[in-house]
Design an enzyme around this catalytic site. Sequence first.
Site, mmCIF file in Angstrom:
data_model
loop_
_atom_site.group_PDB
_atom_site.id
_atom_site.type_symbol
_atom_site.label_atom_id
_atom_site.label_comp_id
_atom_site.label_asym_id
_atom_site.label_seq_id
_atom_site.Cartn_x
_atom_site.Cartn_y
_atom_site.Cartn_z
ATOM 1 N N LYS A 196 35.873 24.143 -9.330
ATOM 2 C CA LYS A 196 35.515 24.132 -10.731
ATOM 3 C C LYS A 196 34.036 24.433 -10.951
ATOM 4 C CE LYS A 196 38.738 20.291 -11.337
ATOM 5 N NZ LYS A 196 38.790 18.827 -11.538
ATOM 6 N N ASP A 216 28.799 27.592 -7.601
ATOM 7 C CA ASP A 216 27.689 26.791 -8.098
ATOM 8 C C ASP A 216 26.579 26.647 -7.060
ATOM 9 O OD1 ASP A 216 29.308 25.244 -6.448
ATOM 10 O OD2 ASP A 216 29.502 23.561 -7.840
ATOM 11 N N ASP A 260 26.100 25.354 0.146
ATOM 12 C CA ASP A 260 25.699 24.138 0.841
ATOM 13 C C ASP A 260 25.872 24.398 2.342
ATOM 14 O OD1 ASP A 260 24.930 21.368 0.817
ATOM 15 O OD2 ASP A 260 27.013 20.819 1.140
ATOM 16 N N LYS A 267 21.052 25.599 -0.880
ATOM 17 C CA LYS A 267 20.451 24.502 -0.114
ATOM 18 C C LYS A 267 20.430 24.924 1.357
ATOM 19 C CE LYS A 267 22.106 20.227 -2.050
ATOM 20 N NZ LYS A 267 23.057 19.124 -1.840
HETATM 21 P P1 IMP Z 1 29.981 24.467 1.042
HETATM 22 O O1 IMP Z 1 31.303 25.014 1.480
HETATM 23 O O2 IMP Z 1 29.535 23.312 1.902
HETATM 24 O O3 IMP Z 1 28.904 25.488 0.891
HETATM 25 O O4 IMP Z 1 30.293 23.727 -0.288
HETATM 26 C C1 IMP Z 1 30.021 24.122 -1.489
HETATM 27 C C2 IMP Z 1 30.670 23.162 -2.471
HETATM 28 O O5 IMP Z 1 30.307 21.799 -2.241
HETATM 29 C C3 IMP Z 1 30.137 23.515 -3.829
HETATM 30 O O6 IMP Z 1 30.958 24.457 -4.464
HETATM 31 C C4 IMP Z 1 30.095 22.182 -4.527
HETATM 32 O O7 IMP Z 1 31.317 21.951 -5.190
HETATM 33 C C5 IMP Z 1 29.946 21.150 -3.437
HETATM 34 N N1 IMP Z 1 28.529 20.665 -3.344
HETATM 35 C C6 IMP Z 1 27.678 20.871 -2.336
HETATM 36 N N2 IMP Z 1 26.478 20.297 -2.565
HETATM 37 C C7 IMP Z 1 26.568 19.728 -3.779
HETATM 38 C C8 IMP Z 1 25.637 18.966 -4.589
HETATM 39 O O8 IMP Z 1 24.459 18.724 -4.272
HETATM 40 N N3 IMP Z 1 26.111 18.538 -5.793
HETATM 41 C C9 IMP Z 1 27.383 18.782 -6.225
HETATM 42 N N4 IMP Z 1 28.281 19.494 -5.504
HETATM 43 C C10 IMP Z 1 27.885 19.949 -4.284
HETATM 44 MG MG MG Z 2 32.676 23.501 -5.936
#
Ligand code: IMP
Ligand code: MG
Length: 182
Positions: free
Chosen positions: A42, A102, A105, A133
Amino acid sequence: MNEYSEKVIIDEDEIKRRVAELVISIADDCPGGDLVVIGILKGSFIFLADMLRLMYLHNLRPQVDFMILSSYGSSTIPSTMIKIERDLSVNIEGKFALVVDDILDTGRTMLYVKERLKWLEPKMIKTCVLLDKPARRKVEMKADYVGFEVEDRFVVGYGLDFNGYYRERPYVAVLEEQPEAE
Ligand code: IMP
Ligand code: MG
């Protein structure tokens, strides 16, 4: 339950300015103007909607679609399994595909989506995130368009949630735990 206070790190005006710049960069890379914008739900919906509304100013003609993904894991084992809950319904073969999320991470979600979309043979896949990040990265993944780089702190607002809340905030904030009242 603990109370949190919000500390705004990126305000509404900064976001507006940066979103406008991102759309200009995307338009520069998209001759002809046809693209499919793919939002990862979302978290991307507000960022995506704001970008979309500026696209006609730059002669872009976006189609829009969404994917819903879920990741599995526990608090001790970081999630490595990603499952598609809703897949694309727009054909991207031979098209310019722009994936919007969004935040980047660990990078796992975006890497997974990119690998999945490659099979659908778009002409080009570009990735766009509001926040990056880099300190948290677990896989090799760089977004083509990044709004803002942020430190390794949990952020909310402008689509990003904490336990399902805070998505509606027009800014990006970090949550700070308040000492419990005596
Ligand atoms: P990744 O697969 O670890 O890059 O995850 C990304 C997803 O984790 C994003 O789409 C967010 O929904 C969630 N996420 C990662 N860090 C944050 C944060 O600091 N705040 C809120 N959601 C986060
Ligand atoms: Mg997400």
